[in-house]
Design an enzyme around this catalytic site. Structure first.
Site, mmCIF file in Angstrom:
data_model
loop_
_atom_site.group_PDB
_atom_site.id
_atom_site.type_symbol
_atom_site.label_atom_id
_atom_site.label_comp_id
_atom_site.label_asym_id
_atom_site.label_seq_id
_atom_site.Cartn_x
_atom_site.Cartn_y
_atom_site.Cartn_z
ATOM 1 N N SER A 104 0.822 -1.207 0.000
ATOM 2 C CA SER A 104 0.000 0.000 0.000
ATOM 3 C C SER A 104 0.861 1.263 0.000
ATOM 4 C CB SER A 104 -0.956 -0.041 1.200
ATOM 5 O OG SER A 104 -1.933 0.957 1.125
ATOM 6 N N ASP A 245 -1.023 1.292 -4.026
ATOM 7 C CA ASP A 245 -1.966 0.295 -4.554
ATOM 8 C C ASP A 245 -3.341 0.896 -4.818
ATOM 9 O OD1 ASP A 245 -2.785 0.577 -1.902
ATOM 10 O OD2 ASP A 245 -3.304 -1.531 -1.679
#
Length: 451
Positions: A104, A245
């Site tokens: 992420s 992401d």
């Protein structure tokens, strides 16, 4: 021993904590646990595997694919896809399992492994615990035509982009809107621009050239400076930043002002209440949402259901109660009609559409709430387990809360991973918030010190 799975899968420094061997064993165990739970019953199982552009994702992808195929699961490699895109495609393709390789917003050396079950939803805690328990066990390996087959599907992104665009409805258009996008050299480097241009927006991108090493590197939703400057310099109407992401989104108005997740939630909540799609006139947020957001929602007849910090807890409340909108101050926004997880590009499209629909600037829309000054002090080396039960700490929190009244609030939050307590205070002025936070931090330090 610490639990391997965190609130968002298994994460760690790639090739140190998160090795190829660990990725392979996790994938084998996941195949066994989901198979025995009945997910694969009656058919040959299929898994979709996706990753963000991190260099380490290449070898971790190979390990995950090898583990799944060796356990008899057919694998479709999607390549570089945003996390919400992977979740959507698992559901859209009717796959039995999805695996996303990403850390992420974390720095490039980190990576992570996140599993989705059928429908594109995250695994619950019980399944994750069972997967961890079953790692490295002896098992009977399939042979011959029973081993999994592996194919690539590089065109899968087109279906995801079509889904994003379609979520706005047939008559929606972003023509005339000048937009700057910062995908953080991450997984949305192609999808974000494609989705906005499909709706007619005039798009400029920055930090959209991933090379495997530059993801989240002083860009994206954790470093907003470049986007703020670009929006002002180019005379754009709005800017949107995503993380590596693309499951979170923050925005910048035409003057370069930051529009955070609370403001984005407020904008979308009012839009959904207006078109009667906000179930129960309720929006789900975490305890870290600014008091200004809660007050603004109350003033507009919208209830705020507040959960523990973490998008999984937001999603749990939404699923349990049928709520349609939830999110976090950090920019995770979940629109359950269109997604099973936070989706930064989806969020950005709907905010942009709201701008066009109302004819208002993002600054005007964001002004629905007034953000109260917020101060956070981390108090390290303390017994965090006593943060909610020590009588003197509780008395100090009660006294400060009473003194603040409706003009602020206090929150003590133990860290999930360190011997640390976070003291968060909101108040009508920065000076008042700082003073209250320092007084409470001193009490926590004195009463809960480990030394």
């Amino acid at each position: 021993m610490a639990r391997l799975f965190g609130t968002d899968g298994v994460r760690g420094r790639a090739n140190e904590a998160l090795t190829a061997e660990l990725a392979l064993e996790l994938s084998v165990a996941a195949a066994h646990v989901l198979g025995e739970s009945g997910v694969f019953e009656g058919h040959r199982p299929v898994a979709l595997v996706a990753r963000d552009p991190r260099a380490s994702g290449e070898f971790l992808e190979a390990a995950v694919v090898a583990g799944l195929a060796s356990a008899g699961v057919d694998v479709v490699r999607l390549g570089v896809v945003p996390t919400p895109g992977a979740a959507f495609l698992v559901n859209d393709r009717g796959a039995d399992l999805g695996v996303m390789l990403s850390a992420s917003h974390n720095p490039m050396p980190d990576n992570g492994i996140k599993f989705f079950s059928r429908g594109g939803v995250k695994l619950d805690d019980d399944l994750e615990d069972e997967i961890e328990k079953r790692m490295n066990e002896d098992w009977q390996r399939p042979v011959g035509d029973k081993v999994g087959r592996v194919v690539d599907d590089p065109g899968a992104l087109e279906g995801y982009v079509a889904h994003l665009v379609g979520s706005l409805g047939d008559e929606a258009s972003l023509h005339g809107l000048k937009v700057v996008l910062d995908p953080a050299n991450g997984a949305s480097s192609t999808t974000a621009q494609a989705a906005f241009e499909a709706q007619g927006a005039d798009v400029t991108t920055i930090h959209a050239e991933p090379d495997g090493l530059n993801i989240n590197d002083n860009c994206g939703s954790t470093h907003m400076g470049d986007l703020q400057r670009a929006v002002v310099e180019q005379g754009a109407d709005v800017g949107f930043a995503f993380d590596g992401d693309a499951d979170r989104c923050l925005a910048v108005d035409h003057e370069g002002n930051l529009i955070d997740g609370d403001q984005i939630l407020a904008i979308l909540a009012l839009a959904m209440k207006e078109d009667q799609s906000l179930h129960g006139d309720t929006v789900v947020a975490t305890v870290m949402s600014n008091l200004g957001f809660v007050n603004a929602m109350r003033d507009n007849g919208i209830r705020v259901d507040q959960t523990k910090v973490g998008d999984r807890y937001v999603l749990e409340s939404m699923n349990a109660n049928g709520f349609a909108l939830g999110g976090e101050q950090s920019g995770h926004v979940i629109m359950s009609e269109f997604a099973t997880t936070g989706d930064g590009v989806l969020t950005a499209l709907h905010v942009a559409s709201r701008m066009v629909h109302t004819g208002k600037s993002l600054k005007e829309l964001g002004s629905v709430m007034t953000r109260l000054p917020q101060v956070m002090i981390n108090v390290p080396d303390v017994n965090k387990a006593r943060a909610g039960i020590d009588p003197e700490v509780n008395a100090a929190v009660t006294a400060e809360t009473r003194e603040l009244g409706d003009e602020g609030r206090v929150l003590l939050r133990p860290s999930g991973t360190e011997p640390l307590v976070r003291v968060m205070v909101e108040a009508d002025t920065s000076e008042r918030a700082q003073a209250v936070a320092e007084r409470l931090a001193a009490v926590v330090r004195e009463r809960l010190s480990l030394s």
